[in-house]
Design a protein around this motif. Structure first.
Motif, PDB file in Angstrom:
ATOM      1  N   UNK A  77     -31.046  33.287 -15.443  1.00  0.00           N
ATOM      2  CA  UNK A  77     -32.321  32.572 -15.423  1.00  0.00           C
ATOM      3  C   UNK A  77     -33.286  33.183 -16.440  1.00  0.00           C
ATOM      4  N   UNK A  78     -34.161  32.363 -16.959  1.00  0.00           N
ATOM      5  CA  UNK A  78     -35.097  32.805 -17.999  1.00  0.00           C
ATOM      6  C   UNK A  78     -36.516  32.499 -17.539  1.00  0.00           C
ATOM      7  N   UNK A  79     -37.429  33.430 -17.801  1.00  0.00           N
ATOM      8  CA  UNK A  79     -38.833  33.265 -17.427  1.00  0.00           C
ATOM      9  C   UNK A  79     -39.677  33.463 -18.676  1.00  0.00           C
ATOM     10  N   UNK A  80     -40.669  32.592 -18.848  1.00  0.00           N
ATOM     11  CA  UNK A  80     -41.617  32.726 -19.944  1.00  0.00           C
ATOM     12  C   UNK A  80     -43.037  32.697 -19.393  1.00  0.00           C
ATOM     13  N   UNK A  81     -43.907  33.399 -20.081  1.00  0.00           N
ATOM     14  CA  UNK A  81     -45.320  33.422 -19.734  1.00  0.00           C
ATOM     15  C   UNK A  81     -46.106  32.864 -20.911  1.00  0.00           C
TER      16      UNK A  81
END
Length: 119
Positions: A77-81
């Motif tokens: 999974x990938x998370x961006x802010x």
């Protein structure tokens, strides 16, 4: 006691100062100025920040409505802010404060040295 107590704990001015007084808040906001970033990218841009402190800072900024967190599916999974519109309004004040620090940092350090010598 006067009715004009400008720095009560719940006043908006103090809220604003609290947002930028944490060392990492303005640094992370500035690191996001050019667009979204993943935590690993942010750590590389910032330098000197631990994963734990970065996570705490991002959560604090998200809590205050200054950044958004976007989770992307997949494996892994990938998370961006990303900065919100509200978060972007802090870029100019942070830039101005950085310019002040650049222009007057030597004077502050000299004052600190002078104080230390005289103490």
């Amino acid at each position: 006691m006067t009715a004009d107590l400008a720095f009560l704990a719940d006043c908006r001015t103090r809220l604003a100062f609290d947002l930028v007084s944490n060392t990492w808040n303005p640094v992370v906001i500035w690191a996001l100025k050019d667009g979204p970033g993943r935590p690993g990218e942010l750590r590389a841009r910032i330098g000197g920040i631990s994963q734990k402190v970065l996570t705490q800072t991002l959560r604090r900024l998200e809590f205050n409505g200054l950044v958004t967190r976007q989770a992307h599916g997949g494996s892994p999974p990938r998370v961006e802010y990303e900065l919100t519109c509200l978060g972007r309004t802090l870029l100019a004040p942070i830039q101005a404060f950085g310019a002040w620090a650049h222009d007057h940092g030597d004077e502050v350090m000299e004052a600190q040295d002078r104080y230390t010598r005289e103490a």
